[in-house]
Structures are given as structure tokens and as C-alpha cells.
Design a protein around this motif. Structure first.
Motif, mmCIF file in Angstrom:
data_model
loop_
_atom_site.group_PDB
_atom_site.id
_atom_site.type_symbol
_atom_site.label_atom_id
_atom_site.label_comp_id
_atom_site.label_asym_id
_atom_site.label_seq_id
_atom_site.Cartn_x
_atom_site.Cartn_y
_atom_site.Cartn_z
ATOM 1 N N ALA A 45 -7.187 -4.511 -0.598
ATOM 2 C CA ALA A 45 -6.768 -3.257 -1.233
ATOM 3 C C ALA A 45 -5.607 -2.623 -0.466
ATOM 4 O O ALA A 45 -5.666 -2.470 0.755
ATOM 5 C CB ALA A 45 -7.947 -2.281 -1.286
ATOM 6 N N MET A 46 -4.570 -2.268 -1.210
ATOM 7 C CA MET A 46 -3.343 -1.680 -0.633
ATOM 8 C C MET A 46 -2.942 -0.470 -1.480
ATOM 9 O O MET A 46 -3.353 -0.377 -2.644
ATOM 10 C CB MET A 46 -2.244 -2.758 -0.673
ATOM 11 N N LEU A 47 -2.122 0.408 -0.925
ATOM 12 C CA LEU A 47 -1.717 1.597 -1.683
ATOM 13 C C LEU A 47 -0.398 1.410 -2.420
ATOM 14 O O LEU A 47 0.563 0.866 -1.869
ATOM 15 C CB LEU A 47 -1.550 2.798 -0.754
ATOM 16 N N ALA A 48 -0.368 1.914 -3.645
ATOM 17 C CA ALA A 48 0.892 2.035 -4.389
ATOM 18 C C ALA A 48 1.643 3.263 -3.876
ATOM 19 O O ALA A 48 1.123 4.029 -3.054
ATOM 20 C CB ALA A 48 0.588 2.178 -5.879
ATOM 21 N N ALA A 49 2.856 3.461 -4.394
ATOM 22 C CA ALA A 49 3.693 4.586 -3.930
ATOM 23 C C ALA A 49 3.030 5.941 -4.176
ATOM 24 O O ALA A 49 3.289 6.911 -3.464
ATOM 25 C CB ALA A 49 5.050 4.540 -4.627
ATOM 26 N N ASP A 50 2.170 6.015 -5.206
ATOM 27 C CA ASP A 50 1.481 7.276 -5.513
ATOM 28 C C ASP A 50 0.120 7.366 -4.824
ATOM 29 O O ASP A 50 -0.731 8.158 -5.221
ATOM 30 C CB ASP A 50 1.352 7.457 -7.024
ATOM 31 N N ASP A 51 -0.084 6.531 -3.808
ATOM 32 C CA ASP A 51 -1.317 6.533 -2.999
ATOM 33 C C ASP A 51 -2.561 6.094 -3.769
ATOM 34 O O ASP A 51 -3.689 6.334 -3.324
ATOM 35 C CB ASP A 51 -1.567 7.897 -2.338
ATOM 36 N N VAL A 52 -2.360 5.457 -4.911
ATOM 37 C CA VAL A 52 -3.496 4.893 -5.655
ATOM 38 C C VAL A 52 -3.724 3.470 -5.144
ATOM 39 O O VAL A 52 -2.786 2.677 -5.080
ATOM 40 C CB VAL A 52 -3.196 4.860 -7.177
ATOM 41 N N PRO A 53 -4.956 3.128 -4.749
ATOM 42 C CA PRO A 53 -5.185 1.763 -4.266
ATOM 43 C C PRO A 53 -5.180 0.735 -5.405
ATOM 44 O O PRO A 53 -5.698 0.995 -6.501
ATOM 45 C CB PRO A 53 -6.560 1.828 -3.604
ATOM 46 N N VAL A 54 -4.566 -0.399 -5.106
ATOM 47 C CA VAL A 54 -4.522 -1.535 -6.042
ATOM 48 C C VAL A 54 -4.964 -2.777 -5.278
ATOM 49 O O VAL A 54 -5.031 -2.767 -4.053
ATOM 50 C CB VAL A 54 -3.105 -1.749 -6.623
ATOM 51 N N ALA A 125 -1.481 2.519 7.634
ATOM 52 C CA ALA A 125 -2.870 2.143 7.944
ATOM 53 C C ALA A 125 -3.851 3.290 7.709
ATOM 54 O O ALA A 125 -4.851 3.132 6.996
ATOM 55 C CB ALA A 125 -2.969 1.627 9.372
ATOM 56 N N ALA A 126 -3.575 4.428 8.307
ATOM 57 C CA ALA A 126 -4.533 5.526 8.203
ATOM 58 C C ALA A 126 -4.649 6.026 6.760
ATOM 59 O O ALA A 126 -5.745 6.252 6.243
ATOM 60 C CB ALA A 126 -4.116 6.667 9.124
ATOM 61 N N ARG A 127 -3.501 6.141 6.108
ATOM 62 C CA ARG A 127 -3.489 6.623 4.721
ATOM 63 C C ARG A 127 -4.269 5.667 3.807
ATOM 64 O O ARG A 127 -5.003 6.077 2.910
ATOM 65 C CB ARG A 127 -2.028 6.714 4.252
#
Ligand code: G3P
Ligand code: MG
Length: 262
Positions: A45-54, A125-127
Motif C-alpha cells: 500500500a502506497m499513497l497517491a498525491a491526495d494521500d489516498v492509499p492505493v 514514510a510517516a504519512r
């Protein structure tokens, strides 16, 4: 750690959803894993630019999608429009990059347990740990037990987080203290136990290629859960289980039957 608590989750997991049989980190892959009898999966799981995980493994788009550049520069809507299936085979053409929430909901609907690997883009990482943990806590709010940050009180349907990134694990701990964590390490360092203690981890996840029987016995003897990636040969899987390894993920869900572990 409580020495008396056995690993409560499935012992064989389909790596990135469906191993090599389907495009990694897609809902279609999870479906393929399921068709092969897998009731547990690992995904990234990683974050998109809008901080939504994908769900995605690389921090760049080229290898597994029709997009270009860094994952973190596109919004989740933009990522969701990319084709994450054609690189694998025509049969999966058009399969989208899944939203974390949709993938988790699919798993819950089909009783599939998840090892959620928090896979931050560089500098995030933290975000990422925070966002993934918050989303998971919300999606499993009915099952998360207060005080479950210890093996003795773990609810076996709730996911286990893992990450190579200490900051991500620390943020996940802060955001969702009752969801257990494993520390991912390519090689087990001499001070592994101090590191697990500091991060409040119940499990150590490691590359099976560097693991020895002696180190496996140390980890198990200290009362921690031990997870190996990525084991693709049935004989090696059997050997690792004989050493006391609790669970592992595989790309070869066609070669390693999930019921081997039961
Ligand atoms: O979580 C185990 C394994 O997935 C770690 O390596 O690169 O496949 O995410 P990677
Ligand atoms: Mg992974």
C-alpha cells in the motif's frame, strides 16, 4: 511477546495478491489467489498525491501500469484510471490500480486475511504509515480490540501491518495502536530483538534466502512470530516450516498448495 500464542493467521499467503499468475496488487489478482484456495494475501500500500492509499509496489508507474512517472504525483482518481493489468497479459487488460479501501472491502467480503505491507514512496514514510493505519482501523472498526497490541489479544481477522520503514511502523503504531505490526528486514541483524521491542512489533518478516535454522530458532525461542518472503519452491517451504517459521508468502500459488500449512 507471549510465547504461548501460535500464529493465528493463514500460514501461506499469495504474494501481491495472486503471485505470478495475475497482475500484482490488483483485485483480479486477489481473486486468482482465492480461486487457488488462498485465504491469506500480502499486498503493498502506497499513497497517491491526495494521500489516498492505493495498491502498488514500485514508486514509479512504468513497470506495472500504463502510466509514467512517480506514483506520488498522481491523484487516486488518476491512478484508478490506469491499466494495471495489460503488462501481465491480455486477459487482465484494463484491470485498474485498486484503491486500498476497495481491495480491503473485497478481502473482507471474501474472508481473505491480509498482511498489509506499508510501502511508502521516498520521503513519505510517516504519512503513509499514518494514512494506511487510519484507513485500516476504520475498515475493521468492528473487530479491532482495544489493547490488542500484543499477540495474546489479537483478533485473527484483523490485518497485520509490515514495513521495511521504521518511521512508517511508528506512525502506524501511533495511529492504530491496536493493529499488530511486523518489522520487515531483508537480513536479520544481530540486534533484531531490540529493534522489534522499540517498534512494538509482534513479528519479524524476512527474506528466506538469508535465514538460517539457528536464527529462526532464536526468533521463535524469544516468542516472536516469524514470516518469510518470498518462497517459491515447495521443498524450501517445507524446510522453513520445519525450522519453526510461522508463515510465508509465495509467488507460486500454482506450485505451493495453501493447505500445506494446515
Ligand atoms: O512483504 C513481503 C514482501 O512483499 C517484501 O518485498 O518487495 O515484494 O514488497 P516486496
Ligand atoms: Mg510486499
Amino acid at each position: 511477546m507471549n510465547h504461548a500464542v501460535p500464529w493465528p493467521y493463514p500460514r501461506l499467503l499469495a504474494h501481491r495478491g495472486g503471485g505470478t499468475l495475475a497482475p500484482e496488487n490488483t483485485v483480479a489478482a486477489i481473486g486468482v489467489g482465492r480461486e487457488h484456495g488462498y485465504r491469506g494475501i500480502e499486498f503493498d500500500a502506497m499513497l497517491a498525491a491526495d494521500d489516498v492509499p492505493v495498491l502498488i509496489h514500485d514508486d514509479t508507474l512504468e513497470r506495472t501500469t500504463s502510466g509514467h512517472g512517480d506514483v506520488a504525483t498522481l491523484t487516486s482518481t488518476e491512478l484508478g484510471r490506469l491499466d494495471a493489468g495489460s503488462w501481465h497479459s491480455a486477459a487482465f487488460s484494463g484491470e485498474p490500480v485498486p484503491m486500498f479501501e476497495a481491495a480491503v472491502r473485497y478481502c473482507r467480503a471474501h474472508d481473505i486475511w491480509i498482511n498489509i505491507e506499508i510501502k511508502p514512496a521516498p520521503g513519505a514514510a510517516a504519512r503513509t504509515g499514518d494514512a494506511v493505519a487510519r484507513a485500516t482501523a476504520r475498515l475493521y472498526a468492528d473487530l479491532v480490540r482495544p489493547g490488542a497490541d500484543a499477540a495474546v489479544n489479537i483478533e485473527p481477522r484483523v490485518p497485520l501491518f509490515s514495513s521495511f520503514e521504521r518511521e512508517a511502523l511508528a506512525a502506524a503504531r501511533q495511529a492504530a495502536p491496536d493493529i499488530p505490526r511486523g518489522y520487515l528486514l531483508d537480513r536479520v541483524p544481530p540486534d533484531w530483538q531490540a529493534q522489534l521491542l522499540e517498534l512494538g512489533c509482534v513479528a519479524l518478516h524476512t527474506n528466506h534466502r538469508h535465514l538460517t535454522r539457528a536464527v529462526a530458532q532464536q526468533i521463535k525461542g524469544a516468542g516472536y512470530w516469524l514470516f518469510c518472503y518470498t518462497v517459491n519452491e515447495p521443498a524450501r517451504a517445507a524446510e522453513l516450516f520445519a525450522w519453526g517459521v510461522d508463515a510465508m508468502c509465495t509467488d507460486r500459488i500454482d506450485l505451493i498448495a495453501p493447505e500445506r500449512a494446515t
